[in-house]
Enzyme design. Sequence first.
Site: not given
Lengths: 113, 559
Positions: B190, B256, B299
């Site tokens: 992220e 992801n 995700d």
Amino acid sequence: MRTPALVVLAWGVWLAGAQVAGAADDQPSPAPSPQLAAEGKALYGQFCRNCHGVNMVNPGTSSFDLRKFPPDEHARFVNSVTHGKNTMPAWGDILKPEEIEALWAYVRTGGKT
Amino acid sequence: MKALLLATALTMLLPLEGYAQSSDELTKGPNDTANVLNYGMDYGQQRYSPLNQINKQTAKSLVPVWSLSLDDNRSQESQPLVYNGVIYVTTHNATIAVDAKTGRQIWKTKVEYPPETPRIVCCGIINRGAALYEGKLFRTTLDAHVMALDAKTGKELWKETVIDWKNGYAQTLAPLVADGVVITGTSGGEYGIRGFIDGWDPATGKHLWRTYTIPGPGEPGHDTWPGDTWQHGGGSTWITGSYDPELHTVYWGIGNAGPWNAMMRAPGDNLYTCSVLALDPKSGQIKWHFQFSPNDPFDFDSVADMVLANLNIRGQPTKVLLNGNRNGFFYVLDRTNGKLIAANQFVKTLNWATGIDENGRPIESDLTKKMRTTGETVEIWPSVWGGKAWSPSSFNPNNGLVYANTLELGMKYTPTRPQYRAGTTYWGADLAWVFPKDGNVGYLKAIDPLTGKAKWEVTSPTPRWGGVLTTGGGVVFSGQLTGEFEAFDVDTGQKLWGFQTGSGVEGQPVTWQQDGVQYVAVTSGAGGAYVVYAGDERLANVPAGGSLWAFALNPQTSP
């Protein structure tokens, strides 16, 4: 030798500022402007939501339930966000003072915007 | 100085036996019931033990034998290792050795990292455990270092920088030692990282190899990334891989793609995000890959446990890889070649796809297609936590079922267009959670891997966020975020026993036998991703506070 002196000076100025802000904080700050709160919400989404929850909803056990942050403690907010507190990391080197103000405006909405 | 010399001389004189785990010992898995030497209880991460002193009849007599404070309020997800009567457990800021019988701490070595580091950790300040090999303990640190300690004393032997944490790289995973190589991955999916897996020399800490999970220019698969998107494409590797020594292959799940907004990295499949890689442990070379979710917007990290088992497929004994994927489908692959054998839905509600085609590609739903073309807010199930998050499952070789902590939770999902800024989040979507109508987010299920169907399920309002263990005694162990550590009947799901540990259980239970007594140990301590991020206020009265617990049958009351 110059740099430390400057740092000390800056620190002193900051402290003084914080104290002034702290005194003013005894009265609740005026209602946040919706535009500033919206800016704050976007910043919150980028920097804060993964520890403090989407729309600030979280159980408050492992971080802090920001919906319950005292609305009259602006100086504490600025101080904690700038310098960190316990396990809360410092953001002063990433966020500009005006961004922290926007976050404050958002926190004061209680996540309802 | 003299004392130091003497101490060193003494250490050198002590027999190495008792502290020197060999490669051989690491391959024994469930056959060595006296020790727990692997993350996942064996190289295949089956989390199964043949031990049966604690069984369906006796489990009700389980009692705590001791509890040790971990002196830490962060989330506790570390899997304990056990070797010759010593338990090794980690937290984000310490490594601890404990006498398995008495619960007394033998040594504790602090891990220091800069206080700003949590800024680049999306989902809980944790460490998931250590690896043991030849008298050394290996672990990773939040600020992206790999280190080796002397397993006997806790003394640091070497510490190597993986990469600059300031660019969004953190480490929470337990290393894997395969064929004499220490293998580690990275978090940061992220934060706009480019993921990788590293190999290290256990003796010296020398860096041996790095395999990027996102191919660079000139490498096969690079053309699945438009423009420069590969540079910040994610592909984290935050859970320990499994290992098949016979095939000399390591299986590592890949996270992801970043940012979540898939339109920012379209067109293209974005290899090897949301995939499993088969690697040579000596060189890091990729043998094959299988991608679960191409150009993933949701995700759907595919890092969670890649369980190795042998199943009968159309009458043929087959070496398979099992994965309850975050995307909500349960996959069975032939692990000799990466070919798909089965992929079936294992959660109740799933609307991002209508199925998986014979080549393993998801058939996306109209809803997902609409989101991709319009960028509109859509309600997607499962949520970014997936049908099963990181929580490691257990494969029971006695009945071929997989026991997994699965989730029923949806989300309102709106893609956004973030700007990359080093060391800050690079999300790419706004979220709002959609809780199920009956309030039950957690489902502990006994899943048939070939059909995805559950033989039984046990629900819970808040999800079980830790690991599952099954045993030859027919018992399933797992904990609740509300603090209960529980035992269930492997065949029916009937609850056999439970104990309140004082904080939420996010840990990974293990079992071993020592001096004729079967022990079960697990860490307790809430504060992981679900607690801080999912906004589940039903957890407001579960205090933080880390501890390690050991249980055994009460000799007075057990038959």
